[in-house]
Design an enzyme around this catalytic site. Sequence first.
Site, PDB file in Angstrom:
ATOM      1  N   HIS A 102       0.897  -0.735   0.384  1.00  9.66           N
ATOM      2  CA  HIS A 102       0.215  -0.160   0.287  1.00  9.66           C
ATOM      3  C   HIS A 102       0.589   1.308   0.276  1.00  9.66           C
ATOM      4  O   HIS A 102       2.399   1.346   0.356  1.00  9.66           O
ATOM      5  CB  HIS A 102      -0.460  -0.328   0.725  1.00  9.66           C
ATOM      6  CG  HIS A 102      -1.548  -1.132   2.104  1.00  9.66           C
ATOM      7  ND1 HIS A 102      -1.616  -2.343   2.153  1.00  9.66           N
ATOM      8  CD2 HIS A 102      -2.995  -0.819   1.860  1.00  9.66           C
ATOM      9  CE1 HIS A 102      -2.540  -3.069   2.567  1.00  9.66           C
ATOM     10  NE2 HIS A 102      -3.286  -2.191   2.151  1.00  9.66           N
ATOM     11  N   ASP A 105       2.352   1.650   2.908  1.00 13.75           N
ATOM     12  CA  ASP A 105       3.453   0.827   3.811  1.00 13.75           C
ATOM     13  C   ASP A 105       4.723   1.454   3.952  1.00 13.75           C
ATOM     14  O   ASP A 105       5.731   1.109   4.298  1.00 13.75           O
ATOM     15  CB  ASP A 105       3.234  -0.519   3.566  1.00 13.75           C
ATOM     16  CG  ASP A 105       1.778  -1.045   2.868  1.00 13.75           C
ATOM     17  OD1 ASP A 105       1.374  -0.530   4.117  1.00 13.75           O
ATOM     18  OD2 ASP A 105       1.869  -1.772   2.787  1.00 13.75           O
ATOM     19  N   GLU A 233     -10.462  -7.294  -4.519  1.00 16.02           N
ATOM     20  CA  GLU A 233     -10.696  -8.125  -3.721  1.00 16.02           C
ATOM     21  C   GLU A 233     -12.008  -7.949  -2.567  1.00 16.02           C
ATOM     22  O   GLU A 233     -11.788  -6.968  -1.738  1.00 16.02           O
ATOM     23  CB  GLU A 233      -9.019  -7.121  -2.475  1.00 16.02           C
ATOM     24  CG  GLU A 233      -9.021  -8.626  -1.764  1.00 16.02           C
ATOM     25  CD  GLU A 233      -7.253  -8.341  -1.084  1.00 16.02           C
ATOM     26  OE1 GLU A 233      -6.637  -7.725  -1.210  1.00 16.02           O
ATOM     27  OE2 GLU A 233      -7.795  -8.572   0.381  1.00 16.02           O
ATOM     28  N   HIS A 272     -10.731 -14.775   3.630  1.00 20.91           N
ATOM     29  CA  HIS A 272     -11.488 -13.541   3.753  1.00 20.91           C
ATOM     30  C   HIS A 272     -12.622 -14.467   2.786  1.00 20.91           C
ATOM     31  O   HIS A 272     -14.693 -13.948   2.971  1.00 20.91           O
ATOM     32  CB  HIS A 272     -11.714 -12.044   2.043  1.00 20.91           C
ATOM     33  CG  HIS A 272     -11.047 -11.386   2.734  1.00 20.91           C
ATOM     34  ND1 HIS A 272     -10.386 -10.488   1.885  1.00 20.91           N
ATOM     35  CD2 HIS A 272     -10.457 -11.817   3.627  1.00 20.91           C
ATOM     36  CE1 HIS A 272      -9.646  -9.285   2.673  1.00 20.91           C
ATOM     37  NE2 HIS A 272      -9.501 -10.441   4.025  1.00 20.91           N
ATOM     38  N   ASP A 297      -4.005 -13.689  -2.539  1.00 14.11           N
ATOM     39  CA  ASP A 297      -4.383 -13.764  -0.912  1.00 14.11           C
ATOM     40  C   ASP A 297      -4.020 -14.553  -0.605  1.00 14.11           C
ATOM     41  O   ASP A 297      -5.250 -15.233  -0.048  1.00 14.11           O
ATOM     42  CB  ASP A 297      -4.580 -11.920  -0.382  1.00 14.11           C
ATOM     43  CG  ASP A 297      -4.256 -10.891  -1.106  1.00 14.11           C
ATOM     44  OD1 ASP A 297      -3.726 -10.920  -1.758  1.00 14.11           O
ATOM     45  OD2 ASP A 297      -4.453 -10.015  -0.326  1.00 14.11           O
ATOM     46  N   ASP A 308     -10.627 -11.893  10.100  1.00 15.74           N
ATOM     47  CA  ASP A 308      -9.974 -11.846   9.830  1.00 15.74           C
ATOM     48  C   ASP A 308      -8.062 -12.121   9.920  1.00 15.74           C
ATOM     49  O   ASP A 308      -7.871 -11.102  10.883  1.00 15.74           O
ATOM     50  CB  ASP A 308      -9.455 -10.467   8.468  1.00 15.74           C
ATOM     51  CG  ASP A 308      -9.663 -10.952   7.474  1.00 15.74           C
ATOM     52  OD1 ASP A 308      -8.908 -11.449   6.828  1.00 15.74           O
ATOM     53  OD2 ASP A 308      -8.545  -9.852   6.449  1.00 15.74           O
ATOM     54  N   ASP A 310      -6.105 -13.852   9.602  1.00 15.92           N
ATOM     55  CA  ASP A 310      -4.537 -13.711   8.782  1.00 15.92           C
ATOM     56  C   ASP A 310      -3.341 -14.275   9.316  1.00 15.92           C
ATOM     57  O   ASP A 310      -2.315 -14.380   9.282  1.00 15.92           O
ATOM     58  CB  ASP A 310      -3.791 -11.882   8.175  1.00 15.92           C
ATOM     59  CG  ASP A 310      -5.056 -11.043   7.535  1.00 15.92           C
ATOM     60  OD1 ASP A 310      -5.715 -11.728   7.170  1.00 15.92           O
ATOM     61  OD2 ASP A 310      -4.898  -9.787   7.639  1.00 15.92           O
TER      62      ASP A 310
END
Length: 440
Positions: A102, A105, A233, A272, A297, A308, A310
């Site tokens: 991003h 980031d 996404e 997701h 992803d 989420d 992750d």
Amino acid sequence: MTEIFRNLPKVRYEGADSKNPLSFKFYDPDRVILGKKMSEHLPFAMAWWHALGNAGKDIFGDSTADKAFGAAETGTMEHAKAKVDAGFEFMQKLGIRYFCFHDIDLVPEADTLEETNARLDEITDYMLEKMKETGIRNLWGTANMFFNPRFMNGAGSSNSVDVFCHAAAQIKKALDCTVKLGGRGYVFWGGREGYETLLNTDVRFEQENIAALMRMAVKYGRSIGFKGNFYIEPKPKEPMKHQYDYDAATAIGFIRQYGLSKDFKLNVESNHATLAGHTFQHDLRIAGMNGMLGSVDINQGDLLLGWDTDEFPYDVYESTMCMYEILKAGGLSGGLNFDAKNRRPSYTPEDMFHAFILGMDSFALGLIKAAAIIEDGRIDTFVKDRYASYQTTGIGRKIRAGEATLEECAAIAVGNGNAPLPGSGRQEYLESVINQVFFK
Ligand code: XLS
Ligand code: NI
Ligand code: NI
């Protein structure tokens, strides 16, 4: 340049018998599977935000990991550069060939767009040097349009035209950076494109605006030479109560409704899909059968938690079904981005290595097992045979060709008397075939 991950080696394939924690047991980049090298089947990417940005902060507690990477102060340009150094060293040591980012980031957001953009110019110059040195490439870029408080009501879907314009400015710059870094794709994850309550929301108005923003992005991107795919996404919720790109089917409907099919595909994320009440395989299948499986992803959710999480993927049944769908769809134009983070108590640099070794080995196993399922052939043959009556009967062929009438079908039913039962689904048999392929 000083080594950041000191004492941590280049990770190599040592095979399933190795007890060396810093080796791959299954990911053997040059091994050929179904005519292609493993490394080509598995275009792994590092997510800048998790690997370099996430230090383990959660709503109940502060960071546990040190992600300053030697910088005197975090949130500075010195820190941004230290992250670049750390990121490239890390990717080289793991043999990861792509990264995703991003805008924010890469650099700390400044008080003005001009200043943030100048910082982005500086950091991407620095990244380009590293990319040339290492051959590491950009998988996709995106703009973070959910963190800053201005995006509390969304970006394209915001009620405020000023916020819409700010989002446009960020997308414009993120596209500039993506093109500069040679990115293969550009992602829209609609972080806050959704609502908390319908009592204050005009859904149609908001969706039209999101589509307008995407159209502008396509037009601008193409004008500066972006040749890759745009991706949506999907995610059903979190942070918003309801998000418009709920799941693959919903996002595909949106893409088609607003005439974006030429430029858009999906970036499907496992956690997701499960949040949407589907399996990961389901969303991959829906994307693939519509010709919209662009990028993935990879991560893993937790059966018992409703958000989420992750996690790094370790469920080999899941990674196998993912690779099965990808192989069936003819591969990816995008890649496999580890949108995943270490658990908060796994806070050392070594844990970052373990996490990627786990994820890469899980997907190497997934690829090996998916290829084995295809080569075994029993599953594919079963599915094909299951629909055989559409080939072996005249009426079946006519239905498939779109030439049959309701009256004709009804007449056949009358002739048949009571409709015979369809063939057994044989689910338990098929599941045992999968176990046999896995463990023989
Ligand atoms: C969050 C998303 C995000 C996107 C990029 O849940 O997965 O990380 O991949 O904005
Ligand atoms: Ni993601
Ligand atoms: Ni996510």
